[in-house]
Write an enzyme that holds these catalytic residues in place. Structure first.
Site, PDB file in Angstrom:
ATOM      1  N   GLY A 264      36.964 -22.727  60.485  1.00  0.00           N
ATOM      2  CA  GLY A 264      37.665 -23.197  61.677  1.00  0.00           C
ATOM      3  C   GLY A 264      37.622 -24.710  61.803  1.00  0.00           C
ATOM      4  O   GLY A 264      38.632 -25.358  62.041  1.00  0.00           O
ATOM      5  N   GLU A 301      31.927 -27.780  67.892  1.00  0.00           N
ATOM      6  CA  GLU A 301      31.729 -28.884  66.940  1.00  0.00           C
ATOM      7  C   GLU A 301      31.125 -30.090  67.645  1.00  0.00           C
ATOM      8  O   GLU A 301      30.254 -30.764  67.112  1.00  0.00           O
ATOM      9  CB  GLU A 301      33.042 -29.270  66.251  1.00  0.00           C
ATOM     10  CG  GLU A 301      33.778 -28.132  65.548  1.00  0.00           C
ATOM     11  CD  GLU A 301      32.927 -27.276  64.630  1.00  0.00           C
ATOM     12  OE1 GLU A 301      31.920 -27.776  64.088  1.00  0.00           O
ATOM     13  OE2 GLU A 301      33.252 -26.085  64.461  1.00  0.00           O
ATOM     14  N   HIS A 304      27.421 -29.701  68.186  1.00  0.00           N
ATOM     15  CA  HIS A 304      26.629 -29.893  66.967  1.00  0.00           C
ATOM     16  C   HIS A 304      26.097 -31.321  66.861  1.00  0.00           C
ATOM     17  O   HIS A 304      25.151 -31.571  66.124  1.00  0.00           O
ATOM     18  CB  HIS A 304      27.485 -29.617  65.728  1.00  0.00           C
ATOM     19  CG  HIS A 304      27.417 -28.201  65.218  1.00  0.00           C
ATOM     20  ND1 HIS A 304      26.231 -27.519  65.072  1.00  0.00           N
ATOM     21  CD2 HIS A 304      28.396 -27.364  64.774  1.00  0.00           C
ATOM     22  CE1 HIS A 304      26.491 -26.312  64.568  1.00  0.00           C
ATOM     23  NE2 HIS A 304      27.786 -26.189  64.387  1.00  0.00           N
TER      24      HIS A 304
HETATM   25  N1  B3K Z   1      29.327 -25.957  60.223  1.00  0.00           N
HETATM   26  C1  B3K Z   1      30.650 -25.548  59.825  1.00  0.00           C
HETATM   27  C2  B3K Z   1      30.575 -24.576  58.688  1.00  0.00           C
HETATM   28  C3  B3K Z   1      31.356 -24.944  57.503  1.00  0.00           C
HETATM   29  C4  B3K Z   1      30.796 -24.288  56.256  1.00  0.00           C
HETATM   30  C5  B3K Z   1      31.860 -23.910  55.310  1.00  0.00           C
HETATM   31  N2  B3K Z   1      31.369 -23.507  54.037  1.00  0.00           N
HETATM   32  C6  B3K Z   1      31.426 -25.001  60.973  1.00  0.00           C
HETATM   33  C7  B3K Z   1      30.654 -24.759  62.216  1.00  0.00           C
HETATM   34  O1  B3K Z   1      29.923 -23.809  62.325  1.00  0.00           O
HETATM   35  O2  B3K Z   1      30.740 -25.544  63.114  1.00  0.00           O
HETATM   36 ZN    ZN Z   2      28.771 -24.439  63.885  1.00  0.00          ZN
END
Ligand code: B3K
Ligand code: ZN
Length: 876
Positions: A264, A301, A304
């Site tokens: 995503g 996002e 994070h």
């Molecule tokens: N941290 C990303 C994950 C992408 C990994 C793809 N192999 C998306 C998310 O969880 O925010």
């Molecule tokens: Zn994530």
């Protein structure tokens, strides 16, 4: 070639060398991009002086290598397909390297690749090793300075993490921009974007008064689809300040939309990269569900930045440390922003369908796995959603105030560090004094715990005995399961009063809604002074990710549906009541007996439709029957056709019995207000559209006319898509064909709308779907290299239960063909696509044989480690 081997959590060793600062220069070109790296490296104080420096590197052509600017001869290093090893390095030094990569032919969409001509990156989890030689692991954190050189005409915009510090023009029509990111970060958070992009700008003043510039970068034709994402971002920034006290830490925050993306979105520091499907919205092209999804992903996002970036994971086994916590954070944000009960109902209903299925299948793994072959295969519902449920339980066990203090301690103590799940839970334990030792088993034990509950009311002594027994089924590699600490939120609803009764447990007064703690295999809770016979309302708000069995009668469920004070459990009672009726009908279908509709379900629905539920969105959820996938999860052996027939029978019976009520509901909720994705409007549209679903179930003239009119009115995509789906899923070609054609022609220019057009037609129950998929795979709007297209067409087909599971096995063959093609093009997507085939144990013998046959056919190919791992587990 030997089979790929797993890595184990128990083998973790701290890195012998840290990179303290990283300087990169990219000279972009589709076929030959030059990447120069200068890494400042220091040996770890505790590492042996003789420890070799080992760097990851894949698909790289090494051009030159130097230490402290002195070139290294070939004899001084060892290079293979996966790594570069240098012996006898100093305790502190700089490493200069130059490599060539080919973004234009990178179809795996990991590392640096091109999407629609635009350059972009995806480095999590292990994509950075496709960019340069580097210790590609999250516990190596460095500051970055990055110079991007591109063509001034085709790549006028050159972006990377942090703040721009320099720019200029170069010879030959080239130009450059230099970026600096002052926050040390692991290389999986590195990002670069270059292309012909246009921006929408806004700003946000943080709680300490800093003015942050917000930029959303898209292709020109999408400039009018950015407003909702920008507004969502600002809401998320404000929410994280007042809910967690966390503010943003750079002067610039950028989001870029790209068409080709495996997941995503990605939380790269200061430069989030999004799948265009997860960020672009417009009332005419996106549904309410997409608007809400975009809001949730933008927030996820953004969150994070603290839960993942400032405090990151020590190793990839800890993935849920950032993902489970961040999903919990985005769920709470969406609940606060929209209808909280509906958010919970939707999340849980998805969880009980998809995560339960994963936990019961051959790829089941704990929230913290202890080994893996390919980490990309572990971006799962267990890591994300079950991980979020575990954090939610922690929050409820501690109460919000202690949980928040624990989160503060975690963020402050570990800022700038790469840590473990123990570090997180340790903070929670430290601030609250709670003993969380047994609770930690949630992280290590796979499988969905089941609780068998029994209750007995003693009229003579006015007591209620509630016995709970827990068991966790065996999962691959885990045969002995220990009892978990399960918080069960509950109430006792008096059958006379219809009210929650006051609860007294072992002499302690607990109020009317409480949490009891199940820690043993079996425990009996004796409630005293229970004034009237109750119906227990258990696992309120889905207080733990378990399957709860209680021998409720249909009368009990109808009672809870009306009287339970917990909105979530009212919904759950409705689902359980529908499930009892569906079970009977599935059995009738199997035995060739005439199907009879349970009048109690009809009565319950009538009460709902004519009653006083204020929240229209909750009501719409309550009127929605369990999906075929959800029903399948409740069956020991999935009978695809019986489930479909039974569900259709219920839908049609309700439609016939309650036609006037549905019509009145539809009419009362039509509106020509201009579209806004507000909770009130969304609720009204959901209710109207669920009513239309029933009106169309029997395809009578009035229902059809309303549906056609809603489609033609073209008011907003939510209404248009719903009407189109009903028309296309009807048995009448005279309804389906013209509507599909009109929609396809109108939106041929818009890839995201064409994805919906693909999905709608391959989700229909009619038997021509397989041929349609084959035909549509040749359509100009389809591309096997674009993950969104693959998901919209092939992925959606594999969710179409009656058609994918055709008894001639052709559905399985089609899926296996696509997996084999994608195995070389995009292994991450290929491995995900196999999932439905891995569930073969759940079906009848003939289907089992056909599904295994295709898994074995895939197994014979030269496989990527991604596909290899999934197929091996499925066939084990
Ligand atoms: N941290 C990303 C994950 C992408 C990994 C793809 N192999 C998306 C998310 O969880 O925010
Ligand atoms: Zn994530």
């Amino acid at each position: 070639m030997s089979d790929p081997q797993p890595v184990y959590l128990s083998d973790y060793q701290p890195p012998a060398y840290q990179v303290t600062h990283t300087e990169l220069t990219f000279d972009l070109d589709p076929a030959v991009t030059r990447v120069k790296a200068r890494l400042l490296i220091e040996r770890h104080a505790e590492a042996e002086a003789s420890a070799p420096l080992v760097l990851n590197g894949e698909h790289l052509t090494l051009i030159s290598l130097a230490i402290d600017d002195t070139p290294l001869a070939e004899a001084h290093y060892q290079l293979n397909d996966e790594s570069l090893r240098i012996d006898n390095v100093p305790a502190a030094f700089s490493l200069e390297s130059e490599v060539e990569i080919a973004p234009g032919s990178n179809t795996a969409l990991e590392g640096l690749y091109q999407s629609n001509g635009m350059y972009c990156t995806q480095c999590e989890a292990e994509g950075f090793r496709r960019i340069t030689f580097y210790p590609d692991r999250p516990d190596v954190m460095a500051t970055f300075k990055v110079t991007v050189i591109g063509n001034a005409t085709s790549e006028p915009v050159l972006l990377a993490n942090g703040n721009p510090v320099d720019k200029g023009t170069l010879e030959g029509g080239r130009h450059f921009v230099t970026w600096e990111d002052p926050h040390p970060k692991p290389c999986y958070l590195f990002a670069l974007v270059a292309g012909n992009l246009h921006k929408v700008e806004d700003h946000f003043v943080t709680m300490s008064g800093r003015d942050v510039s917000l930029q959303l970068w898209v292709e020109k034709e999408n400039l009018d689809k950015t407003g909702h994402a920008m507004a969502s971002l600002k809401r998320a920034m404000a929410w994280d300040e007042h809910t967690y006290g966390r503010e943003y830490d750079l002067d610039l925050f950028m989001i870029v939309a790209v068409n080709d993306f495996n997941m995503g979105a990605m939380e790269n520091k200061g430069l989030n990269i999004f799948n265009s499907a997860a960020v672009l919205t417009h009332p005419k092209t996106a549904t309410d569900a997409t608007f809400q999804n975009v809001e949730g992903i933008v927030a996820h996002e953004y969150f994070h930045n603290w839960s993942g970036n400032r405090v990151t994971c020590r190793d990839w086994f800890q993935l849920s440390l950032k993902e489970g916590f961040t999903v919990f954070r985005d769920q709470c944000f969406s609940a606060d922003t929209n209808s909280a009960p509906v958010k919970r109902i939707q999340d849980v209903s998805f969880f009980c369908t998809a995560q339960f299925a994963e936990d019961a299948g051959p790829t089941a793994h704990p929230v913290r796995p202890d080994h893996f072959i390919e980490i990309t295969n572990f971006y799962t519902l267990t890591i994300y959603e079950k991980g979020a449920e575990v954090v939610r339980m922690l929050c409820h066990l501690l109460g919000w105030e202690d949980f928040r203090r624990g989160a503060d301690l975690y963020f402050d103590r570990f800022d700038g560090q790469a840590v473990t799940i123990e570090d997180f839970v340790g903070c929670m334990q430290e601030v609250s004094g709670a003993d969380l030792q047994q609770f930690m088993r949630w992280y290590s034990q796979a499988g969905t715990p089941e609780i068998d509950a029994r209750g007995e009311y003693d009229y003579v002594h006015s007591t209620y005995h509630l016995t709970l027994r827990q068991r966790t089924p065996v999962t691959p590699g885990q045969t002995d399961k220990l009892p978990l600490h399960i918080p069960v939120r509950m109430g006792l609803v008096g059958t006379k009063s219809g009210q929650d009764l006051a609860l007294t447990l072992e002499g302690e007064k607990l109020g009317k809604d409480t949490v009891i703690h199940l820690r043993e295999d079996e425990q009996t809770f004796v409630f005293t002074d229970v004034a009237e016979a109750p119906v227990p309302s258990l696992l309120r708000d889905f207080s733990a990710p378990v399957k709860l069995h209680f021998p409720y009668s249909r009368e009990d469920l109808a009672f809870l549906l009306t009287y339970d004070s917990d909105g979530f459990n009212r919904w759950d009672a409705g689902q359980r009541l529908a499930m009892l009726a569906l079970d009977d009908l599935i059995a009738a279908h199997r035995n060739g007996v005439e199907k009879v509709m349970d009048g109690r379900v009809v009565d319950a629905f009538r009460t709902l439709l004519t009653g006083q539920i204020d929240d229209k969105a909750v009501l719409a959820e309550m009127l929605t029957l369990p999906s075929e996938a959800y029903i399948a999860e409740q069956q020991p052996i999935v009978d695809v056709d019986a489930i479909h027939a039974a569900r259709e029978f219920v839908r049609q019976s309700l439609a016939m019995e309650l036609r006037d009520e549905f019509l009145a509901t539809y009419q009362a909720n039509c509106s020509d207000e201009s579209y806004a994705p507000t909770p009130a409007q969304i609720a009204q549209r959901s209710l109207k559209n669920i009513a239309l679903t029933y009106l169309m179930a029997v395809e009578d003239e009035q229902g059809v006319a309303l549906c056609e009119a809603q489609f033609a009115a073209d008011h907003n995509m939510t209404d248009v898509r719903h009407a189109l789906t009903l028309l296309v899923h009807s048995d009448r070609d005279d309804l389906s064909t013209p509507a599909l054609k009109a929609f396809g022609e109108k939106w041929a220019h818009d890839p995201l709308v064409m994805d919906q057009w693909f999905t709608i037609q391959v989700s229909r129950p009619q038997s021509d779907v397989l041929e349609r998929v084959e035909y549509l795979m040749q359509h100009p709007a389809f591309s096997i290299q674009n993950p969104n297209k693959v998901r919209a067409l092939v992925g959606a087909f594999a969710q179409n239960r009656v058609n994918f599971h055709r008894l001639d096995g052709k559905g399985y063959v089609l899926l296996a063909d696509v997996v084999i093609k994608l195995n070389t093009l995009n292994p991450e997507i290929a491995a995900r696509l196999i999932t439905p085939l891995t569930r073969w144990q759940r079906f009848d013998e003939e289907r089992q044989r056909l599904m295994r046959e295709q898994l074995e056919r895939i197994r014979k190919e030269p496989l990527s480690s991604n596909v290899f791992e999934v197929v091996e587990k499925a066939l084990a």
